[in-house]
Write an enzyme that holds these catalytic residues in place. Sequence first.
Site, PDB file in Angstrom:
ATOM      1  N   SER A   1       0.950  -1.340   0.052  1.00  0.00           N
ATOM      2  CA  SER A   1       0.119  -0.014   0.183  1.00  0.00           C
ATOM      3  C   SER A   1       1.083   1.346   0.061  1.00  0.00           C
ATOM      4  CB  SER A   1      -0.944  -0.128   1.372  1.00  0.00           C
ATOM      5  OG  SER A   1      -0.224   0.352   2.253  1.00  0.00           O
TER       6      SER A   1
ATOM      7  N   SER B   1       0.974   3.988   2.105  1.00  0.00           N
ATOM      8  CA  SER B   1       0.896   4.377   3.573  1.00  0.00           C
ATOM      9  C   SER B   1       2.323   5.056   3.900  1.00  0.00           C
ATOM     10  CB  SER B   1       0.271   3.459   4.698  1.00  0.00           C
ATOM     11  OG  SER B   1       1.241   2.478   4.916  1.00  0.00           O
TER      12      SER B   1
ATOM     13  N   LYS C   1       5.428   0.886   9.734  1.00  0.00           N
ATOM     14  CA  LYS C   1       5.125   2.044   9.561  1.00  0.00           C
ATOM     15  C   LYS C   1       6.315   2.792  10.218  1.00  0.00           C
ATOM     16  CE  LYS C   1       0.494   1.813   8.894  1.00  0.00           C
ATOM     17  NZ  LYS C   1       0.030   2.230   7.523  1.00  0.00           N
TER      18      LYS C   1
ATOM     19  N   SER D   1      -2.887   6.898   5.682  1.00  0.00           N
ATOM     20  CA  SER D   1      -2.351   5.922   6.742  1.00  0.00           C
ATOM     21  C   SER D   1      -3.454   5.544   7.805  1.00  0.00           C
ATOM     22  CB  SER D   1      -0.962   6.240   7.009  1.00  0.00           C
ATOM     23  OG  SER D   1      -0.521   5.172   7.859  1.00  0.00           O
TER      24      SER D   1
END
Length: 270
Positions: free
Chosen positions: A67, A69, A124, A227
């Site tokens: 993705s 994010s 992250k 995100s």
Amino acid sequence: MNFALILFVLCVLTGILWVMDKAVFAKQRPAGTPDPWWVEYGASFFPVIIVVFTLRSFVVEPFRIPSGSMIPTLLVGDFILVNKYTYGVRLPVLNTKIVDMNDPQRGDVMVFRYPADPSVDYIKRVVGLPGDKIAYQNKRLTINGVEVPVKAQEDYFHKERAYYSNRYSETLGEVEHSILNDRDSRADVPMPLDFPGRENCVYNHEGVRCEVPAGHYFVLGDNRDQSADSRVWGFVPDANIVGKAFFVWFHADAIVPPKGIDFGRIGSFR
């Protein structure tokens, strides 16, 4: 699909076949006799599987970025390597820490098991450490009462969607990295989940304030407005940590396959 569990089962099965062949059956076969099929397709793979399993479990593990994010640091189609021992040695499959080493630091790009569904891996950036007071208000990040410095950079162009995002340089600890933070996007956190430790957070129309519980971490995506992270689903327990991401070893364009491989993406990142 739990690939670590599959590798573990294959290690056990092929290992049993390998031991049985070396200890018993190989001694009974006449010289020059071809290996039976279960040796050729089973036991013979054991050395390879055990090496792959060991490297993947204790040294480095590959992941693919699914993705956007973490844009602009990591793009969709990046294949990354994750250091499995930086934060301590953990037993494969069980993910139980057996050797304690370093703790995650602010600014680290960390892979972990999604707290709401541990079968899914997330990536992250670590923002808050245990005990930190984190505020994300009006799109500005504050840690323990000190606003994190940012500097405006050239806007980031999203090739796949043909639009620009506001880009900034942000410094977390000793790590300087780029983030996307659109001035026109909403500041509040839409539909946060009911996660463990939710009582440590206060939500308002300007964003969220949280105190990070002991043994947990607060993480954000670099693409702040695109995100789902600790603002939405809460804190990352230490038990969910997989490792520290540190290298892009391959990139394939996942949106327009004819573009092929982007060798310029290969290398370390912060």
